[in-house]
Design a protein around this motif. Structure first.
Motif, PDB file in Angstrom:
ATOM      1  N   PHE A  97       0.817  -1.203   0.000  1.00 15.57           N
ATOM      2  CA  PHE A  97       0.000   0.000   0.000  1.00 15.57           C
ATOM      3  C   PHE A  97       0.857   1.262   0.000  1.00 15.57           C
ATOM      4  O   PHE A  97       0.615   2.195  -0.756  1.00 15.57           O
ATOM      5  CB  PHE A  97      -0.937   0.010   1.211  1.00 15.57           C
ATOM      6  CG  PHE A  97      -1.736   1.274   1.325  1.00 15.57           C
ATOM      7  CD1 PHE A  97      -2.712   1.573   0.384  1.00 15.57           C
ATOM      8  CD2 PHE A  97      -1.499   2.167   2.339  1.00 15.57           C
ATOM      9  CE1 PHE A  97      -3.445   2.740   0.463  1.00 15.57           C
ATOM     10  CE2 PHE A  97      -2.221   3.343   2.425  1.00 15.57           C
ATOM     11  CZ  PHE A  97      -3.201   3.624   1.501  1.00 15.57           C
TER      12      PHE A  97
ATOM     13  N   ASN B  76      -7.294  -4.272  -3.851  1.00 15.67           N
ATOM     14  CA  ASN B  76      -6.778  -3.762  -2.580  1.00 15.67           C
ATOM     15  C   ASN B  76      -6.403  -2.292  -2.677  1.00 15.67           C
ATOM     16  O   ASN B  76      -6.681  -1.500  -1.766  1.00 15.67           O
ATOM     17  CB  ASN B  76      -5.561  -4.576  -2.130  1.00 15.67           C
ATOM     18  CG  ASN B  76      -5.942  -5.942  -1.611  1.00 15.67           C
ATOM     19  OD1 ASN B  76      -7.093  -6.181  -1.246  1.00 15.67           O
ATOM     20  ND2 ASN B  76      -4.986  -6.857  -1.584  1.00 15.67           N
TER      21      ASN B  76
ATOM     22  N   SER C  18      -8.275   0.847  -0.760  1.00 17.72           N
ATOM     23  CA  SER C  18      -7.435   1.637   0.147  1.00 17.72           C
ATOM     24  C   SER C  18      -7.499   3.123  -0.175  1.00 17.72           C
ATOM     25  O   SER C  18      -7.645   3.959   0.714  1.00 17.72           O
ATOM     26  CB  SER C  18      -5.978   1.150   0.075  1.00 17.72           C
ATOM     27  OG  SER C  18      -5.866  -0.168   0.550  1.00 17.72           O
TER      28      SER C  18
END
Length: 374
Positions: A6, A37, A41
């Protein structure tokens, strides 16, 4: 490992475009921005920043667009915190529209109320909306200036109110909402839609006279506002997702949507975004996120629902999504948003944000995540 990925993704976002052509990465195929993902996020990051930095009255039209994006964020992420925030919205407002029963802006927030009602099934969540729309139908519009000759007299109204009508039909089964929606929508269409350009003028002030006189851009082109047309397309897809497949007027809305979509991709700029004024991009340097976000959302929805050709439209959506991410700073603030106004403006930069810009970004993410992976 997930956190490292991330953080890496955020770093890459910061290295690409700042909504200007010379800073845009030309590699629009990188998978990073399209992983589930990552999208979840960045949506949560943007949503959480905006929720911590509120602006305007909570029932204002600006927040109507923002909370549509917040609901889309919950649908995408199933975040319990986001859902609690949505329910708190209704509790704070007593599920009521804003002040003006006759004005489309003041019922935009009701889209979120009705979406939550479909989950909670508590009548008090939609009764104030039902009562307000009943007054709207029963009463003439109280005109204050010459542009107000119909009930939805400005094109952005087609995002604010029509989805409320179609959502109320879906919630109640009362087809009268669809009948009146068709009536008022087509009044606006007949007044403001340009059949040659396949774009909407913002209101009567932006229509040219028969002799060719009227407001024009520096290059002599008609003025077609990016945000206004983005909101029309956003409203169209929010209607289409609720209209029955066999509804007699559905072909009209689908054709309008497809005609606009084809025109819009031809106006996308090299950096992946659209300019505040669609037909004079050279006079408006820098992409504008509230219009671009809604275009990205609407085009992605069309691909996902097999209304738009994937081969033709997917590259434009991918390019737009990558560029939109370049307009989100490390805190999650969505910048490059034109301030409140009724026409194309140049008075904004990466530091300009508005809640509706965040809403547009969140709605775009909610459809981009559903795009075909191959």
């Amino acid at each position: 490992m997930r956190m490292n990925r991330f953080l890496l993704s955020i770093c890459v976002v910061c290295l690409i475009c700042s909504c200007t052509t010379n800073r845009l990465s030309r590699d629009n195929s990188r998978a990073l921005f399209f992983s589930d993902n990552y999208i979840k996020s960045i949506m949560l990051k943007a949503a959480e920043w905006q929720l911590k930095n509120p602006k305007h009255h909570i029932k204002d039209w600006t927040n109507g667009a923002f909370y549509a994006g917040i609901f889309a964020t919950w649908e995408t992420t199933k975040s319990e915190n986001i859902y609690n925030t949505l329910m708190e919205l209704g509790e704070k407002t007593a599920w009521e529209p804003h002040k003006r029963f006759y004005h489309a802006d003041d019922v935009a927030i009701c889209q979120t109320y009705i979406d939550l009602y479909q989950l909670e099934k508590k009548r008090e969540m939609i009764q104030p909306t039902i009562d307000t729309i009943a007054r709207f139908i029963a009463n003439p519009y109280p005109k204050t200036h010459k542009a107000e000759i119909i009930k939805w007299w400005w094109c952005d109204a087609l995002f604010m109110a029509p989805p409320v009508m179609t959502k109320l039909w879906k919630a109640t089964g009362d087809k009268e909402y669809l009948t009146y929606n068709d009536l008022y929508f087509k009044e606006c269409y007949d007044l403001l839609y340009n059949q040659e350009e396949h774009l909407f003028a913002r209101d009567l002030n932006y229509l040219l006279q028969p002799d060719g006189s009227g407001r024009k851009e520096a290059n002599g082109q008609r003025i077609f506002w990016s945000r206004g047309n983005g909101w029309v397309m956003g409203g169209l897809v929010r209607m289409l997702q609720d209209l029955p497949s066999d509804y007699p007027q559905r072909p009209f809305y689908e054709k309008l949507y497809k005609d606009m979509a084809e025109r819009i991709i031809g106006l996308q700029q090299e950096d992946g975004l659209w300019r505040a004024s669609l037909l004079d991009p050279e006079s408006y340097p820098g992409g504008e996120v509230s219009g671009s976000g809604f275009f990205c959302y609407a085009l992605a929805w069309g691909i996902n629902n097999k209304i738009l050709d994937k081969k033709k439209y997917l590259p434009a959506v991918k390019k737009a999504w990558i560029s939109l991410n370049g307009c989100v700073n490390e805190e999650g603030r969505v910048g490059w948003v034109q301030p409140i106004g009724g026409d194309p403006q140049k008075n904004f930069s990466e530091n300009n944000w508005e809640v509706y810009g965040t809403g547009a970004f969140l709605l775009a993410g909610s459809e981009v995540i559903k795009l075909p992976k191959k």
